[in-house]
Design a protein around this motif. Sequence first.
Motif, PDB file in Angstrom:
ATOM      1  N   UNK A   1      11.187   1.119   3.045  1.00  0.00           N
ATOM      2  CA  UNK A   1      10.511  -0.146   2.802  1.00  0.00           C
ATOM      3  C   UNK A   1       9.199  -0.444   2.514  1.00  0.00           C
ATOM      4  N   UNK A   2       8.454  -1.594   2.454  1.00  0.00           N
ATOM      5  CA  UNK A   2       6.984  -1.632   1.849  1.00  0.00           C
ATOM      6  C   UNK A   2       6.490  -1.785   2.279  1.00  0.00           C
ATOM      7  N   UNK A   3       5.035  -1.033   2.634  1.00  0.00           N
ATOM      8  CA  UNK A   3       4.532  -1.137   3.307  1.00  0.00           C
ATOM      9  C   UNK A   3       3.167  -2.061   2.930  1.00  0.00           C
ATOM     10  N   UNK A   4       3.215  -2.674   4.214  1.00  0.00           N
ATOM     11  CA  UNK A   4       1.674  -3.702   3.797  1.00  0.00           C
ATOM     12  C   UNK A   4       0.975  -3.985   5.606  1.00  0.00           C
ATOM     13  N   UNK A   5       0.381  -3.244   5.455  1.00  0.00           N
ATOM     14  CA  UNK A   5      -0.781  -2.892   6.473  1.00  0.00           C
ATOM     15  C   UNK A   5      -1.500  -4.719   6.945  1.00  0.00           C
ATOM     16  N   UNK A   6      -2.281  -5.243   5.690  1.00  0.00           N
ATOM     17  CA  UNK A   6      -2.913  -6.686   5.795  1.00  0.00           C
ATOM     18  C   UNK A   6      -1.530  -7.351   6.987  1.00  0.00           C
TER      19      UNK A   6
ATOM     20  N   UNK B   1       0.973  -1.342   0.431  1.00  0.00           N
ATOM     21  CA  UNK B   1      -0.072  -0.377   0.595  1.00  0.00           C
ATOM     22  C   UNK B   1       0.838   1.319   0.168  1.00  0.00           C
ATOM     23  N   UNK B   2       2.547   1.286   0.002  1.00  0.00           N
ATOM     24  CA  UNK B   2       3.237   2.165  -0.213  1.00  0.00           C
ATOM     25  C   UNK B   2       4.168   1.944  -0.088  1.00  0.00           C
ATOM     26  N   UNK B   3       5.676   2.602  -0.062  1.00  0.00           N
ATOM     27  CA  UNK B   3       6.616   2.708  -0.108  1.00  0.00           C
ATOM     28  C   UNK B   3       6.949   3.692   1.322  1.00  0.00           C
TER      29      UNK B   3
END
Length: 631
Positions: A212-217, A163-165
Motif C-alpha cells: 500500500x502507498x504511504x500517504x501521511x499527509x 512517501x513510501x511503500x
Amino acid sequence: MVNWQTLFMVSLRRQGSSSRYKYKFNMEDITHRVFPRCKQAFKKTNLKYEYCDIGGSLYNISLMSLQKLLLRDINAADGNAFKIVRTDLVEKKSNNRIQHWEQIAPMFDHPLSLYEISLSEMNKEEFRPSFEWQQLIKVRSPDEKFKLERVIWPKSVFSNFCRGIGVRENTYDRLLKQNNGELPVFVNPANAKPLPLFKVTDETAIGEFDGIGIFPYFVDAHKTFFVTEIDKLKAKIASPLCNSNERKRNEKANTGRLLENEKGKPFYLDAKNVTSRVADGNITTLKHLLERSVSHKTLWSKQSTKDRTCPGDVLRSTVLSNDFSIRQLRNEFCKNFILYNIYTILQRNKKNTRDLTPETNITNFHFDWKVWDSYIWKQFQETESMEIPVDQVSLVNYRVKYDLFLEDLQTYSTLVIAEMKWNQSSIFQNDEAFLSRFEHIALVLQTILTKSRIIKTFQPNLYKFMQDDLQSTFFESVSFTDSINATIEPTFANEQSLQSANALKKFANQLLYFEQKIYAEKFHVSRPIQLRPLTLSDNYKIVILDKQNAMPEIFETLLKFMTQIKTYFVKDLAEVELHGHMHCIDKKMLDKSTFMYLYELKYNETLKTTPLPQEKIVDNIIDLLSNDTES
C-alpha cells in the motif's frame, strides 16, 4: 418486486381532469424553482460551502462518483451550498462556468454554485481534497530487480504525496533477504522519486494485495512511520498535485481498480468493473444519462414545453438507485409521477378544509381514524426512524424501504379516492368538535408529504414544491403530529388490526392488478400514453370468494368503489358459478380461505389467452383449495 409501470397506469387513471393539476403541466415549474432558490442562496454574505473535488468536469463525471456527491448532498447541513473543485486543473480557467449547469443543479437538494474552481485557487490550509483508495499500481526498484505488482493507491492526482511503500512482515523480510540484507527502494511511477519500504503491522490494510502507498499527509495512521523531527515535518508538507504528464505515467502503471472496503475489512478487486458500471446501453457518465433520457421526454413534458430536460428528481433517484439504466430511469419517472398525483388529492380539495389559527386547541377535536389511516401512519413512522444513508450499503437498504413505503402510499391514495367516491355527500362535513373525514385524510397525507425525510432524500424538488404549496393550509400552522400519534396508535395496537390492514392491502393491490390486466395500456416513450375507455370494464367482473365470511362490510364497500369493474363478494363457490355466462381468465389465492377471480364475458375474446403449463398447474391448485370444505 414492485411493478412501477402498473402503478403508474393506476395513478394516471385517477389523476385530476383539469390540466392545472396534471403532471406535465407542472413539472417544468417544479424543476425550475431550483434556479431562484440558488440565486437567493448565493446572495447571502455568510454562505457556507461544501467543497467537492472531482478529477474532471461535472458534466462528464462517472455515475458512481456522482452517487458519492449526492450522498454528501443528502447529509450536508441545511443552508450550505455546493461548489465544485477541479483537481485536474493546475491553473485557473478563464471560463469557469459549469457546463450544462441548468440540467445538473436540479439533481441536488442544496444549491449548486454556477461556477467551479481549480484546486490551485483553494486555500491549502483550509481545504484538503478528498482522499480515496481507488486503484492498484505496479512499482519497481530503480534497477527493476524487484517489482510489486499490486500496490493499493489513491487517485493518480495525489501520487506526488506518496512517501513510501508499506508491505506485510513476510514480504518485508523476503525483500530484505533477497537484497543481501539491505532494504530495496522503489520508484514512484508518476515522478520517479525514490520510495522507501515500511513494515505494516496491520495486514488487513493490505488484504490480498502486495502493498500500500504511504500517504501521511492524508492518512493519520501513516504518520507513525516517521519518527525523526525532520521526517515528521516532511510528512506534513503538501506536495503539488500531479500534472497531466505525471498522471499519464501513473495510469500506465495501473493494474486494476478497487472497490471501497467496509470498515475493518480489506479492499477487494473490482473484477466485474462495478466502478464503471455498464447497464442497458453503456450508461456510465452523467453526460450519457442526460443524452439517453432525451428519448423519453414525452413522459414528462408536452410538445410546447420549453425545457424538456428530464426532471432533476428523476435523474437523482436513478443515480441513487444503483441501477444506471434507462429501464430504471423509467421506473423513477413512474415514482415521481405517482407521488405528484398523491399530492394533488390535497391540492384539489384545499377549499374543503377549514381555516384554523395557531391558537386553536386541537386537543378539543375528536378523531375517528380508519384502519387504512393507521396502517400508512405506522409505515411512515417506521421509515422516519431509519438513519439517513451515509454510504452505499446504507443507501441500498434505505432505497428498498422507500420503494415499499411509496407502494403503500399509492395503495392508501387509491383507497382514499374510493372512499371519497363512496361518501361524496358527507366526507367534507365537519363541526366544532369533529374533523371531517377528509380532514383526517388531509392530516395524514400532508404530514407525510411535507415532513418525510425519505421523500426529501429521493425527490427534493417535488418535496419542496409540496411544502411551499401546502403551507397556506390550516395544517401547516398547527402541529398535529403529536395528536396523530396520541389518537391513531391506540386504534392500531392489537394484532387483529394489523392483520386486518394487511388483508385490505392485499385485496386492494390484487384488485389494481386485475384492473391493469383489463385495460392493458402500453407504456409508450415515443408518443404520449393514451388511456383506454373506462367502458371497457363493462365486459368484466371480479368475484371475491370469502369462505369464512371474515371480511368487514366496510372493506367490501370500499373495494367496490375502488375500481370501475363490477366487484362481487360471495361466501360459497356455488355462488361464483352463478356467473356461468362468463369465463374465468385469472385467479389469485390471497390466503387459505380467500380467493379472487377475474371473469370476462364469453363473447369478448380480445383478452383471452391460453395459460402456460405452469400457470395451469397453479390454477388447478387454486381450484382444489377453493373447493375444499373446511370442517
